[in-house]
Write a protein that holds these residues in place. Structure first.
Motif, short mmCIF file in Angstrom:
data_model
loop_
_atom_site.label_atom_id
_atom_site.label_comp_id
_atom_site.label_asym_id
_atom_site.label_seq_id
_atom_site.Cartn_x
_atom_site.Cartn_y
_atom_site.Cartn_z
N ILE A 292 0.86 -1.18 0.00
CA ILE A 292 0.00 0.00 0.00
C ILE A 292 0.89 1.23 0.00
N ILE A 293 0.66 2.15 -0.94
CA ILE A 293 1.36 3.43 -0.94
C ILE A 293 0.40 4.47 -0.40
N VAL A 294 0.86 5.24 0.57
CA VAL A 294 0.03 6.27 1.19
C VAL A 294 0.66 7.63 0.93
N THR A 295 -0.07 8.49 0.20
CA THR A 295 0.39 9.85 -0.01
C THR A 295 -0.31 10.74 1.02
N TYR A 296 0.49 11.53 1.72
CA TYR A 296 -0.04 12.42 2.76
C TYR A 296 -0.02 13.85 2.25
N LEU A 297 -1.19 14.45 2.22
CA LEU A 297 -1.36 15.80 1.68
C LEU A 297 -1.93 16.73 2.74
N GLU A 298 -1.50 17.98 2.70
CA GLU A 298 -2.12 19.01 3.53
C GLU A 298 -3.11 19.75 2.64
N GLY B 237 -6.34 24.45 -1.83
CA GLY B 237 -5.13 23.89 -2.41
C GLY B 237 -4.66 22.69 -1.60
N TRP B 238 -3.67 21.98 -2.13
CA TRP B 238 -3.10 20.85 -1.40
C TRP B 238 -1.63 20.73 -1.74
N ARG B 239 -0.87 20.25 -0.78
CA ARG B 239 0.57 20.04 -0.93
C ARG B 239 0.95 18.68 -0.37
N LEU B 240 1.78 17.96 -1.08
CA LEU B 240 2.29 16.68 -0.61
C LEU B 240 3.38 16.91 0.42
N PHE B 241 3.30 16.20 1.56
CA PHE B 241 4.37 16.37 2.55
C PHE B 241 5.04 15.07 2.97
N ASP C 35 6.17 12.13 -10.07
CA ASP C 35 5.43 11.02 -10.65
C ASP C 35 3.92 11.21 -10.50
N TYR C 36 3.50 11.76 -9.36
CA TYR C 36 2.08 11.91 -9.08
C TYR C 36 1.53 13.27 -9.49
N GLY C 37 2.41 14.18 -9.87
CA GLY C 37 1.95 15.51 -10.27
C GLY C 37 1.55 16.39 -9.12
N PHE C 38 2.12 16.16 -7.94
CA PHE C 38 1.82 16.97 -6.77
C PHE C 38 2.94 17.99 -6.51
#
Length: 239
Positions: free
Chosen positions: A92-98, A118-122, A164-167
């Motif tokens: 499982i890959i978990v992307t954490y975004l604010e 908006g959102w940002r990957l952290f 890769d994810y465009g974040f």
């Protein structure tokens, strides 16, 4: 299993939120990123091509659901984004975004005057050996998670994952050899390093930043430095 662990404050918190001289120990260079005041959101990418959306505390929506939990606007903001991401090849890959702006927190006006979101990957975690984890009960999983059981990408891997994810990542502010140790010096360092937010969504935003997240390149140590904590400490000392 996928809940994001709490980030400790750089200076330890004492009674009633007072700052103590004890600090998180950083061994090596320290990457400083902006801490965005929004809501912690997660996208779980599963190896069968499905995905699950969640807040920090709850799972809110799975691919194919007709009705999702509307809490904090996470599903509305991220459902289509999650559907376009590549599936996990293993585990499982978990992307954490604010997720921030809109009406998400009381600080939203610092990022937008027009209720933009908006959102940002952290962070990104990769969980393998899932079958073993499912044999743990809730208490065992919490202990596993809070003691570093989750495997997070290092800085180079995280930068590549964002591409890769465009974040967009949370803003990288600086890389320093060390952080100040004294509380007063750290407060001055914080003000000089981050005078205003780097993620305002429109020109009318208030512009005040929440603070900084500091981490080593390998992510072996991590801590947060919030303006609120140091301002409260300075105010108390002034009394």
């Amino acid at each position: 299993m996928t809940k994001y662990p709490s980030i400790p404050t750089y200076h330890a918190l004492g009674e009633k939120g007072a700052l103590l001289e004890q600090t998180v120990n950083f061994d090596g260079e320290v990457i400083l990123t902006e801490k965005v005041d929004g809501t912690n959101s997660r996208i779980l990418l599963l190896p069968d091509g499905n995905f699950v959306l969640g807040s920090r505390e709850e799972l809110l929506f799975a691919k194919g659901d007709l009705i999702g939990n509307p809490a904090l606007g996470i599903v509305d903001a991220l459902k289509n984004i999650a559907d376009s991401l590549p599936q996990s090849q293993s585990g499982i890959i978990v992307t954490y975004l604010e997720l921030y702006g809109g009406k998400i927190t009381s600080a939203s006006k610092q990022y937008t005057a027009q209720k933009n979101v908006g959102w940002r990957l952290f962070d990104v975690a990769v969980l393998t050996d899932i079958e073993t984890l499912f044999f743990k009960n809730v208490q065992q999983l919490a202990a596993w998670r809070d003691n570093g059981g989750q495997s997070f990408l290092d800085e180079q891997q995280l930068t590549q994952a964002a591409k890769d994810y465009g974040f967009a990542l949370t803003p990288r502010i600086a890389t320093v050899a060390a952080l100040p140790v004294k509380i007063s010096e750290t407060h001055e360092f914080l003000k000089a390093t981050l005078p205003q937010t780097n993620v305002a969504l429109d020109p009318g935003a208030g512009g005040r930043a929440e603070g900084i997240v500091a981490r080593t390149i390998s992510r072996s140590a991590i801590a947060k430095l919030r303006f609120e904590d140091y301002e409260r400490h300075a105010h108390r000392r002034g009394k």
